[in-house]
Design a protein around this motif. Structure first.
Motif, PDB file in Angstrom:
ATOM      1  N   VAL A  88       0.837  -1.197   0.000  1.00 42.23           N
ATOM      2  CA  VAL A  88       0.000   0.000   0.000  1.00 42.23           C
ATOM      3  C   VAL A  88       0.874   1.250   0.000  1.00 42.23           C
ATOM      4  CG1 VAL A  88      -0.243   0.199   2.511  1.00 42.23           C
ATOM      5  CG2 VAL A  88      -2.031   1.091   1.046  1.00 42.23           C
ATOM      6  N   ASN A  89       0.401   2.285  -0.662  1.00 48.29           N
ATOM      7  CA  ASN A  89       1.052   3.588  -0.638  1.00 48.29           C
ATOM      8  C   ASN A  89       0.817   4.199   0.744  1.00 48.29           C
ATOM      9  OD1 ASN A  89       1.417   6.433  -0.758  1.00 48.29           O
ATOM     10  ND2 ASN A  89       1.071   6.424  -2.945  1.00 48.29           N
ATOM     11  N   PRO A  90       1.876   4.539   1.478  1.00 52.63           N
ATOM     12  CA  PRO A  90       1.705   5.101   2.822  1.00 52.63           C
ATOM     13  C   PRO A  90       0.793   6.326   2.861  1.00 52.63           C
ATOM     14  CG  PRO A  90       4.007   4.588   2.436  1.00 52.63           C
ATOM     15  CD  PRO A  90       3.289   4.398   1.129  1.00 52.63           C
ATOM     16  N   GLU A  91       0.865   7.177   1.848  1.00 50.83           N
ATOM     17  CA  GLU A  91       0.031   8.381   1.833  1.00 50.83           C
ATOM     18  C   GLU A  91      -1.449   8.016   1.710  1.00 50.83           C
ATOM     19  OE1 GLU A  91       1.241  11.621   2.269  1.00 50.83           O
ATOM     20  OE2 GLU A  91       3.118  10.597   2.694  1.00 50.83           O
ATOM     21  N   ASP A  92      -1.773   6.986   0.934  1.00 49.49           N
ATOM     22  CA  ASP A  92      -3.166   6.536   0.807  1.00 49.49           C
ATOM     23  C   ASP A  92      -3.674   5.983   2.140  1.00 49.49           C
ATOM     24  OD1 ASP A  92      -3.096   7.219  -1.880  1.00 49.49           O
ATOM     25  OD2 ASP A  92      -2.746   5.162  -2.551  1.00 49.49           O
ATOM     26  N   LEU A  93      -2.833   5.200   2.802  1.00 44.84           N
ATOM     27  CA  LEU A  93      -3.210   4.649   4.096  1.00 44.84           C
ATOM     28  C   LEU A  93      -3.375   5.763   5.130  1.00 44.84           C
ATOM     29  CD1 LEU A  93      -3.843   2.106   5.687  1.00 44.84           C
ATOM     30  CD2 LEU A  93      -1.397   1.896   6.183  1.00 44.84           C
ATOM     31  N   MET A  94      -2.505   6.773   5.079  1.00 42.03           N
ATOM     32  CA  MET A  94      -2.590   7.897   6.002  1.00 42.03           C
ATOM     33  C   MET A  94      -3.938   8.610   5.859  1.00 42.03           C
ATOM     34  SD  MET A  94      -0.166  11.270   6.294  1.00 42.03           S
ATOM     35  CE  MET A  94      -0.734  11.911   4.717  1.00 42.03           C
ATOM     36  N   VAL A  95      -4.350   8.864   4.630  1.00 39.15           N
ATOM     37  CA  VAL A  95      -5.639   9.533   4.395  1.00 39.15           C
ATOM     38  C   VAL A  95      -6.773   8.705   4.994  1.00 39.15           C
ATOM     39  CG1 VAL A  95      -7.280  10.226   2.604  1.00 39.15           C
ATOM     40  CG2 VAL A  95      -4.863  10.814   2.369  1.00 39.15           C
ATOM     41  N   LEU A  96      -6.764   7.410   4.756  1.00 41.33           N
ATOM     42  CA  LEU A  96      -7.805   6.534   5.273  1.00 41.33           C
ATOM     43  C   LEU A  96      -7.810   6.541   6.799  1.00 41.33           C
ATOM     44  CD1 LEU A  96      -9.105   3.301   3.933  1.00 41.33           C
ATOM     45  CD2 LEU A  96      -8.310   3.270   6.281  1.00 41.33           C
ATOM     46  N   LEU A  97      -6.639   6.357   7.417  1.00 41.08           N
ATOM     47  CA  LEU A  97      -6.569   6.273   8.880  1.00 41.08           C
ATOM     48  C   LEU A  97      -6.845   7.602   9.570  1.00 41.08           C
ATOM     49  CD1 LEU A  97      -3.556   3.846   9.364  1.00 41.08           C
ATOM     50  CD2 LEU A  97      -6.010   3.350   9.507  1.00 41.08           C
ATOM     51  N   ASN A  98      -6.785   8.700   8.836  1.00 36.97           N
ATOM     52  CA  ASN A  98      -7.089  10.010   9.404  1.00 36.97           C
ATOM     53  C   ASN A  98      -8.560  10.407   9.235  1.00 36.97           C
ATOM     54  OD1 ASN A  98      -4.580  10.564  10.491  1.00 36.97           O
ATOM     55  ND2 ASN A  98      -3.855  11.649   8.688  1.00 36.97           N
ATOM     56  N   GLU A  99      -9.379   9.538   8.649  1.00 37.80           N
ATOM     57  CA  GLU A  99     -10.803   9.845   8.495  1.00 37.80           C
ATOM     58  C   GLU A  99     -11.440   9.991   9.879  1.00 37.80           C
ATOM     59  OE1 GLU A  99     -12.681   6.761   6.214  1.00 37.80           O
ATOM     60  OE2 GLU A  99     -11.506   7.232   4.414  1.00 37.80           O
ATOM     61  N   ASP A 100     -12.112  11.102  10.102  1.00 33.21           N
ATOM     62  CA  ASP A 100     -12.734  11.350  11.402  1.00 33.21           C
ATOM     63  C   ASP A 100     -13.759  10.277  11.757  1.00 33.21           C
ATOM     64  OD1 ASP A 100     -11.279  13.653  12.118  1.00 33.21           O
ATOM     65  OD2 ASP A 100     -12.613  14.930  10.935  1.00 33.21           O
TER      66      ASP A 100
ATOM     67  N   VAL B 220      -9.975  -2.655  10.868  1.00 30.11           N
ATOM     68  CA  VAL B 220     -10.130  -1.207  10.731  1.00 30.11           C
ATOM     69  C   VAL B 220     -10.517  -0.934   9.281  1.00 30.11           C
ATOM     70  CG1 VAL B 220      -8.992   1.024  10.964  1.00 30.11           C
ATOM     71  CG2 VAL B 220      -8.411  -0.830  12.548  1.00 30.11           C
ATOM     72  N   ILE B 221     -11.794  -0.643   9.078  1.00 34.39           N
ATOM     73  CA  ILE B 221     -12.346  -0.471   7.735  1.00 34.39           C
ATOM     74  C   ILE B 221     -13.006   0.901   7.644  1.00 34.39           C
ATOM     75  CG2 ILE B 221     -14.011  -1.358   6.042  1.00 34.39           C
ATOM     76  CD1 ILE B 221     -11.712  -3.304   6.568  1.00 34.39           C
ATOM     77  N   SER B 222     -12.722   1.628   6.574  1.00 39.65           N
ATOM     78  CA  SER B 222     -13.339   2.920   6.337  1.00 39.65           C
ATOM     79  C   SER B 222     -14.857   2.771   6.310  1.00 39.65           C
ATOM     80  CB  SER B 222     -12.860   3.488   4.996  1.00 39.65           C
ATOM     81  OG  SER B 222     -13.575   4.643   4.654  1.00 39.65           O
ATOM     82  N   GLN B 223     -15.553   3.732   6.901  1.00 41.87           N
ATOM     83  CA  GLN B 223     -17.005   3.679   6.965  1.00 41.87           C
ATOM     84  C   GLN B 223     -17.630   3.582   5.565  1.00 41.87           C
ATOM     85  OE1 GLN B 223     -18.716   6.870   9.212  1.00 41.87           O
ATOM     86  NE2 GLN B 223     -20.670   5.840   9.414  1.00 41.87           N
ATOM     87  N   LYS B 224     -16.941   4.088   4.580  1.00 43.58           N
ATOM     88  CA  LYS B 224     -17.414   4.016   3.195  1.00 43.58           C
ATOM     89  C   LYS B 224     -17.720   2.578   2.771  1.00 43.58           C
ATOM     90  CE  LYS B 224     -15.579   4.819  -1.453  1.00 43.58           C
ATOM     91  NZ  LYS B 224     -14.453   5.364  -2.222  1.00 43.58           N
ATOM     92  N   PHE B 225     -17.030   1.610   3.383  1.00 43.20           N
ATOM     93  CA  PHE B 225     -17.152   0.210   2.979  1.00 43.20           C
ATOM     94  C   PHE B 225     -18.010  -0.621   3.928  1.00 43.20           C
ATOM     95  CE2 PHE B 225     -13.270   1.852   1.127  1.00 43.20           C
ATOM     96  CZ  PHE B 225     -13.451   1.509  -0.197  1.00 43.20           C
ATOM     97  N   TRP B 226     -18.532  -0.028   4.975  1.00 45.98           N
ATOM     98  CA  TRP B 226     -19.378  -0.781   5.901  1.00 45.98           C
ATOM     99  C   TRP B 226     -20.612  -1.279   5.161  1.00 45.98           C
ATOM    100  CZ3 TRP B 226     -19.717   2.369  11.098  1.00 45.98           C
ATOM    101  CH2 TRP B 226     -18.434   2.503  11.630  1.00 45.98           C
ATOM    102  N   GLY B 227     -20.957  -2.521   5.408  1.00 49.63           N
ATOM    103  CA  GLY B 227     -22.164  -3.099   4.802  1.00 49.63           C
ATOM    104  C   GLY B 227     -21.930  -3.777   3.468  1.00 49.63           C
ATOM    105  N   ILE B 228     -20.721  -3.636   2.897  1.00 50.11           N
ATOM    106  CA  ILE B 228     -20.414  -4.322   1.646  1.00 50.11           C
ATOM    107  C   ILE B 228     -20.284  -5.815   1.931  1.00 50.11           C
ATOM    108  CG2 ILE B 228     -18.709  -4.556  -0.226  1.00 50.11           C
ATOM    109  CD1 ILE B 228     -20.180  -1.877  -0.269  1.00 50.11           C
TER     110      ILE B 228
ATOM    111  N   LEU C 279     -11.491   4.262  17.286  1.00 51.80           N
ATOM    112  CA  LEU C 279     -10.143   3.816  17.634  1.00 51.80           C
ATOM    113  C   LEU C 279      -9.653   4.481  18.917  1.00 51.80           C
ATOM    114  CD1 LEU C 279      -8.515   4.094  14.081  1.00 51.80           C
ATOM    115  CD2 LEU C 279      -9.501   2.058  15.162  1.00 51.80           C
ATOM    116  N   ILE C 280      -8.555   3.972  19.446  1.00 59.59           N
ATOM    117  CA  ILE C 280      -7.895   4.613  20.577  1.00 59.59           C
ATOM    118  C   ILE C 280      -7.471   6.004  20.136  1.00 59.59           C
ATOM    119  CG2 ILE C 280      -5.853   4.518  22.060  1.00 59.59           C
ATOM    120  CD1 ILE C 280      -5.987   1.445  21.766  1.00 59.59           C
ATOM    121  N   ASP C 281      -7.698   6.990  20.989  1.00 62.27           N
ATOM    122  CA  ASP C 281      -7.356   8.373  20.662  1.00 62.27           C
ATOM    123  C   ASP C 281      -5.848   8.517  20.450  1.00 62.27           C
ATOM    124  OD1 ASP C 281      -7.895  11.095  20.236  1.00 62.27           O
ATOM    125  OD2 ASP C 281      -7.424  11.567  22.330  1.00 62.27           O
ATOM    126  N   HIS C 282      -5.468   9.100  19.333  1.00 60.06           N
ATOM    127  CA  HIS C 282      -4.062   9.367  19.022  1.00 60.06           C
ATOM    128  C   HIS C 282      -4.018  10.518  18.025  1.00 60.06           C
ATOM    129  CE1 HIS C 282      -4.323   7.496  15.027  1.00 60.06           C
ATOM    130  NE2 HIS C 282      -5.038   6.549  15.600  1.00 60.06           N
TER     131      HIS C 282
END
Length: 99
Positions: free
Chosen positions: A12-24, A86-94, A30-33
């Motif tokens: 995975v491209n680290p920048e793509d993963l960063m965007v996903l993991l930073n989704e509010d 840890v799945i982006s909410q965009k994909f919940w229910g798929i 998740l644990i607050d960080h």
């Protein structure tokens, strides 16, 4: 029907993963960080890659129809091991009917 793939974190491209993991919407579960930046996402990925090398552990990125959806893994915790999903909410229910 959606295709789900599980690939090593190195795929995975680290920048793509960063965007996903930073989704509010994802961070509320998740644990607050602090939000990830280019440096901290690299360190996080290196740590997860080391975790993947531990016997009994496995860390993978999750792709849905070729699009980054999140990550999952079996990793150590205070009581032995935990399952992390840890799945982006965009994909919940798929669903994938192959399971």
């Amino acid at each position: 029907m959606s295709e789900i793939e599980f690939l090593p974190l190195s795929e995975v491209n680290p920048e793509d993963l960063m965007v996903l993991l930073n989704e509010d919407s994802l961070r509320t579960h998740l644990i607050d960080h602090p939000y990830f930046d280019s440096t901290s996402i690299q360190a996080w990925m290196e740590d997860k890659i080391k975790t993947n090398a531990i016997q009994g552990c496995r860390i993978r990125i999750v792709l849905l129809d070729g699009e980054l959806a999140g990550w999952c893994g079996i990793q150590p915790d205070n009581n032995g091991f935990e399952l992390a999903i840890v799945i982006s909410q965009k994909f919940w229910g798929i669903r994938n009917t192959n399971f």
